[in-house]
Design a protein around this motif. Structure first.
Motif, PDB file in Angstrom:
ATOM      1  N   ALA A 115       0.749  -1.092   0.137  1.00  0.00           N
ATOM      2  CA  ALA A 115      -0.060   0.010  -0.126  1.00  0.00           C
ATOM      3  C   ALA A 115       0.891   1.243   0.020  1.00  0.00           C
ATOM      4  O   ALA A 115       1.906   1.225   0.723  1.00  0.00           O
ATOM      5  CB  ALA A 115      -0.870   0.060   1.251  1.00  0.00           C
ATOM      6  N   GLN A 116       0.456   2.278  -0.879  1.00  0.00           N
ATOM      7  CA  GLN A 116       1.050   3.354  -0.900  1.00  0.00           C
ATOM      8  C   GLN A 116       0.133   4.716  -0.855  1.00  0.00           C
ATOM      9  O   GLN A 116      -1.028   4.694  -1.219  1.00  0.00           O
ATOM     10  CB  GLN A 116       2.004   3.639  -2.102  1.00  0.00           C
ATOM     11  CG  GLN A 116       3.044   2.655  -2.305  1.00  0.00           C
ATOM     12  CD  GLN A 116       3.796   2.741  -3.723  1.00  0.00           C
ATOM     13  OE1 GLN A 116       3.588   3.705  -4.528  1.00  0.00           O
ATOM     14  NE2 GLN A 116       4.912   1.988  -3.799  1.00  0.00           N
ATOM     15  N   GLN A 117       0.785   5.772  -0.215  1.00  0.00           N
ATOM     16  CA  GLN A 117      -0.194   7.185  -0.297  1.00  0.00           C
ATOM     17  C   GLN A 117       0.384   7.841  -0.839  1.00  0.00           C
ATOM     18  O   GLN A 117       1.570   8.360  -1.065  1.00  0.00           O
ATOM     19  CB  GLN A 117      -0.165   7.513   1.280  1.00  0.00           C
ATOM     20  CG  GLN A 117      -0.649   6.432   2.322  1.00  0.00           C
ATOM     21  CD  GLN A 117      -2.138   6.448   2.176  1.00  0.00           C
ATOM     22  OE1 GLN A 117      -2.848   7.221   1.863  1.00  0.00           O
ATOM     23  NE2 GLN A 117      -2.635   5.094   2.533  1.00  0.00           N
ATOM     24  N   HIS A 118      -0.406   8.564  -1.951  1.00  0.00           N
ATOM     25  CA  HIS A 118      -0.181   9.489  -2.980  1.00  0.00           C
ATOM     26  C   HIS A 118      -1.169  10.598  -2.869  1.00  0.00           C
ATOM     27  O   HIS A 118      -2.318  10.479  -2.878  1.00  0.00           O
ATOM     28  CB  HIS A 118       0.207   9.010  -4.437  1.00  0.00           C
ATOM     29  CG  HIS A 118       1.395   7.978  -4.359  1.00  0.00           C
ATOM     30  ND1 HIS A 118       2.599   8.594  -4.444  1.00  0.00           N
ATOM     31  CD2 HIS A 118       1.280   6.521  -4.232  1.00  0.00           C
ATOM     32  CE1 HIS A 118       3.530   7.468  -4.252  1.00  0.00           C
ATOM     33  NE2 HIS A 118       2.584   6.370  -4.330  1.00  0.00           N
ATOM     34  N   ARG A 119      -0.762  11.835  -3.007  1.00  0.00           N
ATOM     35  CA  ARG A 119      -1.799  12.717  -3.356  1.00  0.00           C
ATOM     36  C   ARG A 119      -2.300  13.198  -4.656  1.00  0.00           C
ATOM     37  O   ARG A 119      -1.573  12.984  -5.666  1.00  0.00           O
ATOM     38  CB  ARG A 119      -1.003  14.138  -2.629  1.00  0.00           C
ATOM     39  CG  ARG A 119      -0.770  14.247  -1.253  1.00  0.00           C
ATOM     40  CD  ARG A 119       0.057  15.692  -0.961  1.00  0.00           C
ATOM     41  NE  ARG A 119      -0.525  16.918  -1.608  1.00  0.00           N
ATOM     42  CZ  ARG A 119      -0.015  17.990  -1.926  1.00  0.00           C
ATOM     43  NH1 ARG A 119       1.305  17.928  -1.819  1.00  0.00           N
ATOM     44  NH2 ARG A 119      -0.644  19.119  -2.463  1.00  0.00           N
ATOM     45  N   LEU A 120      -3.547  13.358  -4.692  1.00  0.00           N
ATOM     46  CA  LEU A 120      -4.124  13.479  -6.287  1.00  0.00           C
ATOM     47  C   LEU A 120      -4.287  14.890  -6.252  1.00  0.00           C
ATOM     48  O   LEU A 120      -4.669  15.741  -5.123  1.00  0.00           O
ATOM     49  CB  LEU A 120      -5.556  12.663  -6.073  1.00  0.00           C
ATOM     50  CG  LEU A 120      -5.414  11.342  -5.942  1.00  0.00           C
ATOM     51  CD1 LEU A 120      -6.838  10.818  -5.851  1.00  0.00           C
ATOM     52  CD2 LEU A 120      -4.911  10.696  -7.324  1.00  0.00           C
ATOM     53  N   GLN A 121      -4.597  15.236  -7.608  1.00  0.00           N
ATOM     54  CA  GLN A 121      -4.974  16.733  -7.885  1.00  0.00           C
ATOM     55  C   GLN A 121      -5.834  16.819  -9.002  1.00  0.00           C
ATOM     56  O   GLN A 121      -5.797  15.693  -9.916  1.00  0.00           O
ATOM     57  CB  GLN A 121      -3.679  17.485  -8.111  1.00  0.00           C
ATOM     58  CG  GLN A 121      -3.013  17.251  -9.187  1.00  0.00           C
ATOM     59  CD  GLN A 121      -1.595  18.106  -9.388  1.00  0.00           C
ATOM     60  OE1 GLN A 121      -1.420  18.966  -8.664  1.00  0.00           O
ATOM     61  NE2 GLN A 121      -0.807  17.631 -10.373  1.00  0.00           N
TER      62      GLN A 121
END
Length: 210
Positions: free
Chosen positions: A24-30
């Motif tokens: 699992a990885q956390q990444h910011r969306l835009q």
């Protein structure tokens, strides 16, 4: 046995496509503005983020942590669909003699037939093992060979455009590649439409249940 699968201490083979807790990885969306409207993107964009014009979920690929049988790894699932690989062992699921693709589905749902599915192929050798390890398939397994298939949709999380993409308003939704919402989606699984589907019979030379 494929070198890309993992085996437990008891000899159980973990299916190639399942997710692992350590991936699992956390990444910011835009939101990214395009001529045809807003589309989702990661803040730190990479060319490999998209396939078929769809933003895909980012995950690790090292199979670390614990196996999570309730999820699949997006890239591995996509790879099996793209390359006609077995979801258990990652070897080719194409029959060498006929050129047809072996496919194991559940007879309890609409996918068993000329329909769509998010389950990648299962090679002939792995079908008995897959059935024996899954309580649902032991009751509802349907084995087919498939002449062809093509990308149809994705399963993923859909966000509302023009609002901060923090919490999706639809989770694990089926979104067709032609739908307006496809550019507002983070895809978790590729869904394909099967063509020329034929039932496979045990008299073809093997028993489906191990």
């Amino acid at each position: 046995m494929s070198l890309v699968t993992k085996v437990s201490e008891t000899g159980f083979r973990y299916p190639y496509v399942i997710g692992w807790t350590g991936e699992a990885q956390q990444h910011r969306l835009q939101w990214k503005q395009r001529q045809d409207g807003e589309t989702l993107a990661y803040v730190d964009r990479r060319p490999s983020d998209y396939a078929l014009g769809v933003l895909r979920l980012r995950q690790g690929q090292k199979m670390t942590g614990r196996p999570d049988f309730k999820t699949v790894n997006t890239r591995r699932q996509w790879r099996c669909m793209d390359k006609r690989l077995c979801q258990v062992c990652a070897s080719s699921a194409v029959d060498r003699e006929t050129g047809r693709i072996w496919w194991l589905l559940s007879s309890s749902g609409e996918e068993a037939g000329d329909g769509f599915t998010n389950a990648p192929p299962t090679c002939r050798d792995c079908i008995p093992e897959a059935i024996s390890q899954c309580s649902h398939l032991r009751l509802n397994a349907a084995v087919f060979t498939v002449g062809a298939y093509y990308p149809y949709a994705v399963r993923g999380d859909v966000f509302l455009p023009y609002l901060p993409p923090v919490v999706p308003f639809k989770r694990n939704a089926l979104v067709r590649l032609t739908d307006y919402e496809i550019t507002h989606c983070v895809a978790r699984e590729l869904v394909v439409r099967l063509q020329d589907v034929q039932p496979a019979h045990q008299e073809d030379g093997m028993a489906w249940a191990a």
